[in-house]
Design a protein around this motif. Structure first.
Motif, short mmCIF file in Angstrom:
data_model
loop_
_atom_site.label_atom_id
_atom_site.label_comp_id
_atom_site.label_asym_id
_atom_site.label_seq_id
_atom_site.Cartn_x
_atom_site.Cartn_y
_atom_site.Cartn_z
N ALA A 26 39.48 -97.40 78.76
CA ALA A 26 39.77 -98.74 79.25
C ALA A 26 40.33 -98.71 80.66
N ASP A 27 40.99 -97.60 81.01
CA ASP A 27 41.53 -97.44 82.35
C ASP A 27 40.50 -96.89 83.34
N GLY A 28 39.27 -96.70 82.86
CA GLY A 28 38.21 -96.27 83.76
C GLY A 28 37.82 -94.81 83.68
N ALA A 29 38.45 -94.04 82.80
CA ALA A 29 38.11 -92.62 82.70
C ALA A 29 36.71 -92.45 82.11
N ASP A 30 35.96 -91.48 82.64
CA ASP A 30 34.60 -91.21 82.20
C ASP A 30 34.65 -90.21 81.05
N ILE A 31 34.75 -90.72 79.84
CA ILE A 31 34.92 -89.87 78.66
C ILE A 31 33.86 -90.21 77.63
N VAL A 32 33.26 -89.17 77.08
CA VAL A 32 32.38 -89.32 75.92
C VAL A 32 33.23 -89.03 74.69
N ASN A 33 33.43 -90.03 73.88
CA ASN A 33 34.38 -89.93 72.77
C ASN A 33 33.66 -89.54 71.47
N LEU A 34 33.86 -88.29 71.05
CA LEU A 34 33.28 -87.81 69.80
C LEU A 34 34.37 -87.59 68.74
N THR A 35 35.45 -88.32 68.84
CA THR A 35 36.56 -88.12 67.90
C THR A 35 36.52 -89.05 66.71
N GLY A 36 35.83 -90.17 66.80
CA GLY A 36 36.01 -91.25 65.85
C GLY A 36 35.20 -91.12 64.57
N GLY A 37 35.68 -91.84 63.54
CA GLY A 37 34.98 -91.92 62.27
C GLY A 37 34.42 -93.30 62.05
N GLU A 38 33.83 -93.86 63.08
CA GLU A 38 33.39 -95.25 63.05
C GLU A 38 32.00 -95.36 63.65
N LEU A 39 31.02 -95.69 62.82
CA LEU A 39 29.65 -95.86 63.31
C LEU A 39 29.58 -97.00 64.32
N ASP A 40 28.72 -96.83 65.33
CA ASP A 40 28.61 -97.85 66.37
C ASP A 40 27.65 -98.97 65.99
N PHE A 41 27.12 -98.97 64.77
CA PHE A 41 26.25 -100.05 64.32
C PHE A 41 27.08 -101.32 64.11
N PRO A 42 26.48 -102.49 64.29
CA PRO A 42 27.20 -103.74 64.01
C PRO A 42 27.29 -103.99 62.51
N THR A 43 28.25 -104.81 62.12
CA THR A 43 28.30 -105.29 60.74
C THR A 43 27.00 -106.03 60.44
N PRO A 44 26.37 -105.79 59.29
CA PRO A 44 25.12 -106.51 58.97
C PRO A 44 25.31 -108.02 59.04
N GLU A 45 24.30 -108.69 59.50
CA GLU A 45 24.38 -110.14 59.66
C GLU A 45 24.65 -110.83 58.32
N GLN A 46 24.15 -110.27 57.24
CA GLN A 46 24.39 -110.87 55.92
C GLN A 46 25.88 -110.92 55.61
N ALA A 47 26.59 -109.84 55.95
CA ALA A 47 28.04 -109.80 55.70
C ALA A 47 28.77 -110.79 56.60
N ALA A 48 28.38 -110.83 57.88
CA ALA A 48 29.02 -111.76 58.81
C ALA A 48 28.80 -113.20 58.37
N GLU A 49 27.58 -113.51 57.92
CA GLU A 49 27.28 -114.86 57.47
C GLU A 49 28.07 -115.19 56.20
N GLY A 50 28.26 -114.20 55.32
CA GLY A 50 29.07 -114.41 54.13
C GLY A 50 30.49 -114.78 54.48
N ALA A 51 31.02 -114.15 55.53
CA ALA A 51 32.38 -114.47 55.97
C ALA A 51 32.44 -115.87 56.57
N ARG A 52 31.45 -116.21 57.41
CA ARG A 52 31.44 -117.54 58.02
C ARG A 52 31.34 -118.62 56.95
N ARG A 53 30.50 -118.36 55.96
CA ARG A 53 30.33 -119.34 54.88
C ARG A 53 31.62 -119.51 54.08
N ALA A 54 32.32 -118.41 53.84
CA ALA A 54 33.58 -118.49 53.10
C ALA A 54 34.60 -119.33 53.87
N ILE A 55 34.66 -119.15 55.17
CA ILE A 55 35.59 -119.94 55.99
C ILE A 55 35.20 -121.41 55.95
#
Length: 391
Positions: A26-55
């Protein structure tokens, strides 16, 4: 002022390092981050729509502590149809992520001083969760047996205080997947010695070609009645921030787990529960299959790239999840070197961030995540390769 438990409890090293790297980026450093346990895929639209509908429908109130009925039914159905586990909805407790399910289950199962057998390398939070419950983690080294617990090692570590066997397949950090026959051998000993098996199966849907996932609770009724299955939505559905997981357990254990949760956090977010329900019941198969293909490409890129970077050595072929576990002893030049010094050198000289293995009980290894895109993986491998040539 602090209790001894709090005073001796370290911060999560994986979470802390990932946050540090993201702050540097965030401070501008050029880093390739291979530390995380989090896929870069988005939440499926079906799940997001389920949340919007619940609200939109005002489903924003407290839910039953163990979770809404339709979600528990859908989880039980998925465990049955996909993993061959015969759970009823009453045996499912939804939680604020699989991490909470794990933390709470040791409180439910263990008396102070009870021992939990913990194969190493292990996920960093396991021993601390066990200790916070007043139990004792008994670490069993598996580096000489392909990062898998063997029946001989299990028997050698049994004592009259052994209460729980903790398994994690597919494994974080090693990526190994236990074969069905291997699990059967371990389960037989668990039955023989009246052990409870806590099986962390959060990566169970992310198994690569050449390996097959087996859920411990699918090994038969005698095993299922002493097994707690831990799962969630963070990995399969890329829903890390939604904080929604579950435990599936024998009915008395599930009831006790819900009671503990009722006196601590109560139920997970209602919105997250409806999002998870939509993920399970919506038509997500095509998208999940596409993501699995992409993950296969990333895995091959990482595996093949590491093969061309001696003296780094891939310690085990990644069979599941999205981690490569690498032996870095070939880079040691000083008597006090370990994976931590190698990780610092890589960050300083290449801008590639990897997770050192000390807190995995693997001080000579680093974990590289291929949860990121192929461009980042290729860039990281190129940078590391150039650095190794300069040594």
């Amino acid at each position: 002022m602090l209790s001894n438990r709090a005073r001796t409890l370290p911060a999560s090293s994986t979470a802390a390092l990932d946050a540090h790297i993201k702050a540097l980026q965030a401070d501008g450093a050029d880093i390739v981050n291979l530390t995380g346990g989090e896929l870069d895929f988005p939440t499926p639209e079906q799940a997001a729509e389920g949340a919007r509908r619940a609200i939109a429908e005002g489903r924003t109130r407290y839910t039953p502590v163990a979770g809404i009925g339709p979600l528990r039914e859908a989880i039980a159905q998925r465990l049955s149809s996909r993993w061959g586990c015969a759970y009823e909805p009453a045996q499912i407790v939804t939680t604020n992520g699989a991490k909470q399910a794990l933390a709470q289950i040791f409180t439910v199962l263990c008396e102070p001083g009870d021992e939990v057998l913990l194969p190493a390398p292990y996920w960093v939070s396991f021993p601390h969760m066990i200790a916070l419950a007043g139990a004792v983690p008994v670490v069993v080294d598996t580096t000489g047996t392909g990062f898998k617990l063997t029946p001989e090692a299990l028997r050698a570590h049994l004592t009259p205080r052994t209460r729980v066997l903790l398994l994690n397949s597919p494994s974080n950090p090693t990526g190994v997947v236990y074969e069905r026959t291997e699990l059967e051998d371990l389960a037989r000993i668990a039955v023989e010695h009246d052990l409870v098996v806590v099986s962390d199966e959060i990566y169970g849907d992310l198994v690569h070609e050449g390996a097959a996932f087996t859920s411990v609770a699918s090994l038969g009724p005698e095993v299922a009645e002493r097994t707690v299955t831990i799962g969630g939505f963070s990995k399969t559905y890329a829903m890390t921030g939604w904080r929604i997981g579950f435990a599936a357990a024998p009915a008395p254990v599930a009831a006790a787990l819900a009671a503990v949760q009722g006196h601590t956090s109560s139920a997970p977010s209602s919105i997250s529960q409806y999002a998870a329900l939509a993920a399970l019941t919506g038509d997500t198969d095509t998208e999940l299959a596409r993501r699995a293909e992409e993950l296969t490409v990333r895995r091959a890129l990482m595996r093949d790239g590491l093969a061309g970077l001696p003296p780094l050595r891939l310690a085990a072929p990644p069979q599941g999840g999205f981690f490569a576990f690498v032996d870095v002893r070939g880079l040691y030049t000083r008597p006090d070197d370990d994976a931590g010094t190698v990780a610092r050198d890589l960050l300083e000289h290449t801008g590639v961030a990897v997770m050192p293995g000390r807190d995995f009980a693997a001080p000579d290894h680093v974990r590289l995540s291929y949860a990121v895109g192929t461009e980042d993986i290729s860039q990281a491998l190129q940078r590391i390769g150039a650095y190794l040539k300069s040594l």
